[in-house]
Scaffold this motif. Structure first.
Motif, PDB file in Angstrom:
ATOM      1  N   TRP A 147       0.807  -1.176  -0.082  1.00  0.00           N
ATOM      2  CA  TRP A 147       0.211  -0.092  -0.055  1.00  0.00           C
ATOM      3  C   TRP A 147       0.980   1.196  -0.071  1.00  0.00           C
ATOM      4  O   TRP A 147       0.670   2.151  -0.930  1.00  0.00           O
ATOM      5  CB  TRP A 147      -0.936   0.072   1.255  1.00  0.00           C
ATOM      6  N   VAL A 148       1.897   1.340   0.793  1.00  0.00           N
ATOM      7  CA  VAL A 148       2.755   2.398   0.852  1.00  0.00           C
ATOM      8  C   VAL A 148       3.507   2.646  -0.733  1.00  0.00           C
ATOM      9  O   VAL A 148       3.531   3.918  -0.959  1.00  0.00           O
ATOM     10  CB  VAL A 148       3.792   2.076   1.869  1.00  0.00           C
ATOM     11  N   ALA A 149       3.858   1.535  -1.111  1.00  0.00           N
ATOM     12  CA  ALA A 149       4.565   1.664  -2.498  1.00  0.00           C
ATOM     13  C   ALA A 149       3.335   2.105  -3.424  1.00  0.00           C
ATOM     14  O   ALA A 149       3.867   2.903  -4.396  1.00  0.00           O
ATOM     15  CB  ALA A 149       5.108   0.370  -2.899  1.00  0.00           C
ATOM     16  N   ALA A 150       2.136   1.732  -3.184  1.00  0.00           N
ATOM     17  CA  ALA A 150       1.241   2.027  -4.363  1.00  0.00           C
ATOM     18  C   ALA A 150       0.804   3.503  -4.083  1.00  0.00           C
ATOM     19  O   ALA A 150       0.799   4.337  -5.056  1.00  0.00           O
ATOM     20  CB  ALA A 150       0.019   1.291  -4.306  1.00  0.00           C
ATOM     21  N   VAL A 151       0.834   4.064  -2.771  1.00  0.00           N
ATOM     22  CA  VAL A 151       0.590   5.640  -2.770  1.00  0.00           C
ATOM     23  C   VAL A 151       1.663   6.388  -3.373  1.00  0.00           C
ATOM     24  O   VAL A 151       1.598   7.409  -3.777  1.00  0.00           O
ATOM     25  CB  VAL A 151       0.334   5.655  -1.188  1.00  0.00           C
ATOM     26  N   GLY A 152       3.028   5.820  -2.836  1.00  0.00           N
ATOM     27  CA  GLY A 152       4.207   6.441  -3.456  1.00  0.00           C
ATOM     28  C   GLY A 152       4.367   6.448  -4.939  1.00  0.00           C
ATOM     29  O   GLY A 152       4.533   7.717  -5.534  1.00  0.00           O
ATOM     30  N   PHE A 153       3.723   5.401  -5.641  1.00  0.00           N
ATOM     31  CA  PHE A 153       3.639   5.523  -7.130  1.00  0.00           C
ATOM     32  C   PHE A 153       2.795   6.333  -7.539  1.00  0.00           C
ATOM     33  O   PHE A 153       3.266   7.189  -8.415  1.00  0.00           O
ATOM     34  CB  PHE A 153       3.569   3.976  -7.498  1.00  0.00           C
ATOM     35  N   LEU A 154       1.757   6.446  -6.965  1.00  0.00           N
ATOM     36  CA  LEU A 154       0.604   7.450  -7.593  1.00  0.00           C
ATOM     37  C   LEU A 154       0.911   8.823  -7.384  1.00  0.00           C
ATOM     38  O   LEU A 154       0.651   9.729  -7.970  1.00  0.00           O
ATOM     39  CB  LEU A 154      -0.675   7.067  -6.902  1.00  0.00           C
TER      40      LEU A 154
END
Length: 115
Positions: free
Chosen positions: A7-14
């Protein structure tokens, strides 16, 4: 622990993707003052070119919201009788936006005198 990291990686990517798109959009705006008209261009995927003759401008407006004022920028809007040719130039420094508004208003008054 793995789902939280995903989730942290997805939010950072977005967040990075959103910043990249916003930066490309900001760089895509441009304008040029010519002898008889103003050219405004913008668009990342689809380029749009708007030509606004000085004599057709009804009024030029400078706006700055709360966030824009805090950042020291403003948006210049040119209004014409045809809504399709209204043009905006966002993200100008506030002093440059005021000078552009004055120049465009003066040129518009000079060109509309003959009508």
């Amino acid at each position: 622990m793995v789902p939280a990291a995903m989730w942290v990686a997805a939010v950072g990517f977005l967040a990075i993707l959103t910043w990249l798109v916003a930066e490309l959009d900001r760089r895509a705006f441009g304008y040029a003052e010519r002898a008889d008209d103003l050219i405004v261009t913008h668009g990342v995927l689809v380029k749009r070119l708007i030509v606004v003759p000085y004599g057709r401008m009804q009024f030029v407006d400078v706006t700055a919201g709360l966030l824009e004022r805090w950042m020291g920028i403003a948006t210049v809007r040119m209004h014409t009788a045809a809504a399709a040719t209204d043009a905006t130039i966002p993200g100008l420094p506030a002093s440059e936006a005021a000078l552009l508004r004055d120049r465009l208003a003066q040129k518009g008054e000079e060109r509309s005198m003959g009508l």
